[in-house]
Motif scaffolding. Structure first.
Motif, PDB file in Angstrom:
ATOM      1  N   ALA A  18       0.830  -1.206   0.000  1.00  0.00           N
ATOM      2  CA  ALA A  18       0.000   0.000   0.000  1.00  0.00           C
ATOM      3  C   ALA A  18       0.866   1.258   0.000  1.00  0.00           C
ATOM      4  N   GLU A  19       1.958   1.229   0.773  1.00  0.00           N
ATOM      5  CA  GLU A  19       2.863   2.382   0.809  1.00  0.00           C
ATOM      6  C   GLU A  19       3.502   2.617  -0.553  1.00  0.00           C
ATOM      7  N   ILE A  20       3.901   1.534  -1.207  1.00  0.00           N
ATOM      8  CA  ILE A  20       4.516   1.660  -2.531  1.00  0.00           C
ATOM      9  C   ILE A  20       3.503   2.171  -3.543  1.00  0.00           C
ATOM     10  N   ASP A  21       2.297   1.629  -3.494  1.00  0.00           N
ATOM     11  CA  ASP A  21       1.254   2.056  -4.438  1.00  0.00           C
ATOM     12  C   ASP A  21       0.904   3.526  -4.256  1.00  0.00           C
ATOM     13  N   ALA A  22       1.035   4.021  -3.034  1.00  0.00           N
ATOM     14  CA  ALA A  22       0.660   5.410  -2.755  1.00  0.00           C
ATOM     15  C   ALA A  22       1.695   6.410  -3.265  1.00  0.00           C
ATOM     16  N   MET A  23       2.899   5.941  -3.568  1.00  0.00           N
ATOM     17  CA  MET A  23       3.961   6.841  -4.043  1.00  0.00           C
ATOM     18  C   MET A  23       3.771   7.172  -5.520  1.00  0.00           C
ATOM     19  N   SER A  24       4.123   8.390  -5.874  1.00  0.00           N
ATOM     20  CA  SER A  24       4.135   8.762  -7.283  1.00  0.00           C
ATOM     21  C   SER A  24       5.335   8.099  -7.957  1.00  0.00           C
ATOM     22  N   LYS A  25       5.326   8.060  -9.285  1.00  0.00           N
ATOM     23  CA  LYS A  25       6.461   7.482 -10.007  1.00  0.00           C
ATOM     24  C   LYS A  25       7.746   8.227  -9.678  1.00  0.00           C
ATOM     25  N   GLU A  26       7.632   9.551  -9.601  1.00  0.00           N
ATOM     26  CA  GLU A  26       8.808  10.378  -9.344  1.00  0.00           C
ATOM     27  C   GLU A  26       9.384  10.100  -7.952  1.00  0.00           C
ATOM     28  N   ASP A  27       8.479  10.027  -6.951  1.00  0.00           N
ATOM     29  CA  ASP A  27       8.939   9.766  -5.575  1.00  0.00           C
ATOM     30  C   ASP A  27       9.530   8.363  -5.449  1.00  0.00           C
ATOM     31  N   LEU A  28       8.915   7.412  -6.127  1.00  0.00           N
ATOM     32  CA  LEU A  28       9.410   6.042  -6.081  1.00  0.00           C
ATOM     33  C   LEU A  28      10.796   5.940  -6.721  1.00  0.00           C
ATOM     34  N   LEU A  29      10.983   6.658  -7.825  1.00  0.00           N
ATOM     35  CA  LEU A  29      12.286   6.661  -8.501  1.00  0.00           C
ATOM     36  C   LEU A  29      13.361   7.268  -7.602  1.00  0.00           C
ATOM     37  N   LEU A  30      13.060   8.400  -7.003  1.00  0.00           N
ATOM     38  CA  LEU A  30      14.038   9.056  -6.134  1.00  0.00           C
ATOM     39  C   LEU A  30      14.360   8.208  -4.905  1.00  0.00           C
ATOM     40  N   LEU A  31      13.337   7.553  -4.358  1.00  0.00           N
ATOM     41  CA  LEU A  31      13.566   6.708  -3.187  1.00  0.00           C
ATOM     42  C   LEU A  31      14.441   5.511  -3.552  1.00  0.00           C
ATOM     43  N   TYR A  32      14.166   4.921  -4.713  1.00  0.00           N
ATOM     44  CA  TYR A  32      14.975   3.776  -5.133  1.00  0.00           C
ATOM     45  C   TYR A  32      16.426   4.184  -5.378  1.00  0.00           C
ATOM     46  N   LYS A  33      16.618   5.336  -6.029  1.00  0.00           N
ATOM     47  CA  LYS A  33      17.984   5.786  -6.309  1.00  0.00           C
ATOM     48  C   LYS A  33      18.725   6.127  -5.020  1.00  0.00           C
ATOM     49  N   ALA A  34      17.982   6.570  -4.017  1.00  0.00           N
ATOM     50  CA  ALA A  34      18.613   6.930  -2.743  1.00  0.00           C
ATOM     51  C   ALA A  34      18.946   5.708  -1.894  1.00  0.00           C
ATOM     52  N   THR A  35      18.109   4.678  -2.000  1.00  0.00           N
ATOM     53  CA  THR A  35      18.278   3.523  -1.114  1.00  0.00           C
ATOM     54  C   THR A  35      18.778   2.266  -1.801  1.00  0.00           C
ATOM     55  N   GLY A  36      18.475   2.123  -3.093  1.00  0.00           N
ATOM     56  CA  GLY A  36      18.844   0.899  -3.789  1.00  0.00           C
ATOM     57  C   GLY A  36      18.048  -0.311  -3.337  1.00  0.00           C
ATOM     58  N   SER A  37      16.915  -0.077  -2.718  1.00  0.00           N
ATOM     59  CA  SER A  37      16.106  -1.162  -2.178  1.00  0.00           C
ATOM     60  C   SER A  37      15.545  -2.041  -3.302  1.00  0.00           C
ATOM     61  N   GLU A  38      15.834  -3.336  -3.253  1.00  0.00           N
ATOM     62  CA  GLU A  38      15.382  -4.261  -4.277  1.00  0.00           C
ATOM     63  C   GLU A  38      13.863  -4.374  -4.314  1.00  0.00           C
ATOM     64  N   GLU A  39      13.210  -4.166  -3.157  1.00  0.00           N
ATOM     65  CA  GLU A  39      11.760  -4.299  -3.139  1.00  0.00           C
ATOM     66  C   GLU A  39      11.074  -3.140  -3.868  1.00  0.00           C
ATOM     67  N   LEU A  40      11.843  -2.093  -4.201  1.00  0.00           N
ATOM     68  CA  LEU A  40      11.288  -0.962  -4.945  1.00  0.00           C
ATOM     69  C   LEU A  40      11.584  -1.044  -6.435  1.00  0.00           C
ATOM     70  N   ARG A  41      12.575  -1.863  -6.781  1.00  0.00           N
ATOM     71  CA  ARG A  41      13.078  -1.877  -8.162  1.00  0.00           C
ATOM     72  C   ARG A  41      12.017  -2.299  -9.180  1.00  0.00           C
ATOM     73  N   TRP A  42      11.424  -3.455  -8.977  1.00  0.00           N
ATOM     74  CA  TRP A  42      10.437  -3.929  -9.942  1.00  0.00           C
ATOM     75  C   TRP A  42       9.120  -3.144  -9.883  1.00  0.00           C
ATOM     76  N   PRO A  43       8.629  -2.789  -8.692  1.00  0.00           N
ATOM     77  CA  PRO A  43       7.437  -1.925  -8.683  1.00  0.00           C
ATOM     78  C   PRO A  43       7.661  -0.627  -9.464  1.00  0.00           C
TER      79      PRO A  43
END
Length: 271
Positions: A18-43
């Motif tokens: 639900a938290e991932i779905d609530a993020m915008s594409k832009e926010d999700l991209l920035l979060l992934y680039k900042a953390t490198g979290s694998e659970e964010l990569r495919w979403p």
């Protein structure tokens, strides 16, 4: 926090669906680039699958016998995932712009590897190319359709059919011109991400030349190029916009690419 610290934090941080779905594409991209979290990569990648399909259908529209859409989409998704990892948001480049080039490049590479263009079509494309180059050298301008048809010894109607059928060949061969340019070690597709001043200047020179080449096209040719490459419309969609047949759009597109090839070859060869 350092890059290492961000990634270490990512190992501890967990995100609900639900938290991932609530993020915008832009926010999700920035979060992934900042953390490198694998659970964010495919979403994150899945958010852009629509872009992959759009480009896949766009390329399929170039050539009527492109039936391997699933293969194209799969290749595009792989390119998308790779682009997510390589993209640097600090460069100020839009992710959609960056990833579109990589997806398109991957699809074109797949088309080459799978050799989807029949030999008869490739032969026609080479014959049209040769006639265009010869007449361009003789006339000092891009030859008319009737002049090219006469050189080929075919009717105007047959030439228009051949022109439409060789549209994909022209896209691939135009792309190969830039590959020749890149052989010196500078990847034109990646120069947006390059930091060296000489790379920036080279890219700007190339873009200026390509802009001049596009401006030399007829108005309807410029419109087709803009709708196809900038707006990502398919040939069928462009035909609806311009209220002409799809084969006619393929002809206009193919002729425009022929002109751009001649123009860019002249620039790249320094003549």
């Amino acid at each position: 926090m350092s890059s290492y610290g961000n990634r270490a934090f990512a190992e501890e941080q967990r995100y609900t669906e639900a938290e991932i779905d609530a993020m915008s594409k832009e926010d999700l991209l920035l979060l992934y680039k900042a953390t490198g979290s694998e659970e964010l990569r495919w979403p994150l990648a899945l958010r852009y699958v629509g872009l992959v399909k759009s480009i896949a259908l766009q390329v399929r529209g170039v050539y009527s016998s492109f039936a391997q859409v699933d293969d194209i989409v799969n290749e595009g998704v792989l390119a998308l995932v790779g682009a997510v990892d390589k993209f640097d948001p600090e460069k100020g480049i839009k992710f959609e712009t960056y990833v579109s080039k990589r997806i398109r490049g991957a699809i074109i590479d797949l088309a080459r590897r799978q050799d989807w263009v029949p030999r008869s079509v490739r032969r026609k494309a080479r014959e049209i190319d040769q006639a265009s180059v010869e007449l361009f050298a003789e006339l000092g301008r891009y030859p008319s359709d009737s002049e090219i048809a006469a050189r080929l010894g075919v009717s105007a109607g047959q030439y228009q059919e051949d022109l439409a059928s060789t549209s994909l060949c022209n896209v691939l061969s135009l792309d190969s011109i830039f590959e020749d340019r890149d052989a010196g070690g500078v990847d034109v597709a990646d120069q947006e991400m390059a930091g060296r001043p000489e790379d920036t200047l080279l890219r700007q020179e190339l873009l200026d030349t390509l802009t001049d080449a596009i401006m030399s096209l007829r108005e309807n040719e410029q419109l087709v190029i803009s709708l196809y490459y900038k707006k990502n419309l398919s040939m069928k969609e462009i035909a609806q916009v311009m209220e002409v047949s799809e084969p006619r759009i393929s002809q206009i597109h193919s002729r425009a690419i022929q002109k751009l090839k001649l123009y860019m070859k002249k620039y790249i060869n320094g003549s």
